[in-house]
Enzyme design. Structure first.
Site, mmCIF file in Angstrom:
data_model
loop_
_atom_site.group_PDB
_atom_site.id
_atom_site.type_symbol
_atom_site.label_atom_id
_atom_site.label_comp_id
_atom_site.label_asym_id
_atom_site.label_seq_id
_atom_site.Cartn_x
_atom_site.Cartn_y
_atom_site.Cartn_z
ATOM 1 N N GLU A 1 -0.340 18.502 -6.940
ATOM 2 C CA GLU A 1 -1.558 18.436 -7.736
ATOM 3 C C GLU A 1 -2.574 17.437 -7.180
ATOM 4 O O GLU A 1 -3.671 17.331 -7.699
ATOM 5 C CB GLU A 1 -1.215 18.057 -9.188
ATOM 6 C CG GLU A 1 -0.354 19.058 -9.893
ATOM 7 C CD GLU A 1 1.147 18.966 -9.547
ATOM 8 O OE1 GLU A 1 1.904 19.843 -10.003
ATOM 9 O OE2 GLU A 1 1.555 18.031 -8.826
ATOM 10 N N SER A 2 -2.257 16.634 -6.196
ATOM 11 C CA SER A 2 -3.125 15.705 -5.457
ATOM 12 C C SER A 2 -2.360 14.457 -5.074
ATOM 13 O O SER A 2 -1.496 14.519 -4.223
ATOM 14 C CB SER A 2 -4.418 15.374 -6.182
ATOM 15 O OG SER A 2 -5.328 14.815 -5.234
ATOM 16 N N HIS B 1 -2.836 -0.147 -3.892
ATOM 17 C CA HIS B 1 -2.997 -1.303 -3.005
ATOM 18 C C HIS B 1 -2.843 -2.521 -3.905
ATOM 19 O O HIS B 1 -3.508 -2.600 -4.952
ATOM 20 C CB HIS B 1 -4.363 -1.307 -2.317
ATOM 21 C CG HIS B 1 -4.596 -0.072 -1.510
ATOM 22 N ND1 HIS B 1 -4.037 0.116 -0.266
ATOM 23 C CD2 HIS B 1 -5.287 1.049 -1.794
ATOM 24 C CE1 HIS B 1 -4.388 1.301 0.190
ATOM 25 N NE2 HIS B 1 -5.151 1.894 -0.721
ATOM 26 N N CYS C 1 -4.923 17.657 -10.431
ATOM 27 C CA CYS C 1 -5.585 18.880 -10.856
ATOM 28 C C CYS C 1 -4.590 19.734 -11.640
ATOM 29 O O CYS C 1 -3.458 19.318 -11.886
ATOM 30 C CB CYS C 1 -6.140 19.637 -9.653
ATOM 31 S SG CYS C 1 -4.889 20.183 -8.488
ATOM 32 N N SER D 1 0.881 -1.161 0.000
ATOM 33 C CA SER D 1 0.000 0.000 0.000
ATOM 34 C C SER D 1 0.913 1.204 0.000
ATOM 35 O O SER D 1 1.902 1.235 0.741
ATOM 36 C CB SER D 1 -0.894 0.041 1.248
ATOM 37 O OG SER D 1 -1.914 -0.920 1.152
#
Length: 157
Positions: free
Chosen positions: A103-104, A109, A124, A96
């Site tokens: 930008e995010s 997983h 974004c 994980s």
């Protein structure tokens, strides 16, 4: 650009101050659009969120391959890497992980015992998240790839 920050310092999340957390400064200070919403094909939205499933994939238990794939995807997409964190599970070797971006994020997983990986690519601004799909395909050699696109924060007029 980061403020001066001691990464070895323990942080009390209940009382953290601006000087305790690293921050990202917008590279283009002349950009008047502080929200970085995207205008494309007559739509306005916060960012593109891709849900990418890899089936029949290999090397899903290899931390070095995963981190390298994340780093290559960030570069290829034109994003800005802030931090990567990976966790290796035992006994199956699943991973994980998350790459936190200006930008995010990109997250994963994996279930190596099923040759399956679930990736989240949300970006974004001017970043191009679709370019991550080919990087992931090359890194993990899946027999099947599924990509779903969600326009996050889409403005409905």
């Amino acid at each position: 650009m980061y403020k001066d920050f001691d990464y070895n310092q323990e942080i009390d999340p209940t009382g953290a101050t601006d000087t305790q957390w690293p921050s990202f400064k917008n590279v283009n200070e002349n950009d008047e659009r502080n929200d970085h919403f995207i205008q494309r094909d007559g739509k306005q939205f916060a960012g593109t969120h891709l849900i990418i499933d890899l089936w029949g994939a290999s090397r899903l238990d290899n931390l070095q391959v995963m981190e390298q794939a994340f780093r290559e995807a960030v570069i290829e997409c034109g994003a800005t890497l802030l931090h990567i964190h990976m966790h290796h599970f035992t006994p199956n070797g699943g991973i994980s992980g998350v790459a936190v971006l200006a930008e995010s994020h990109i997250s994963v997983h994996t279930w190596p015992e099923r040759d399956y990986a679930a990736f989240d690519v949300f970006m974004c601004g001017d970043a191009e998240p679709h370019k991550a799909t080919e990087i992931l395909r090359k890194a993990f050699l899946p027999s099947e790839v599924s990509v779903k696109e969600i326009l996050r924060g889409e403005v409905h007029n």
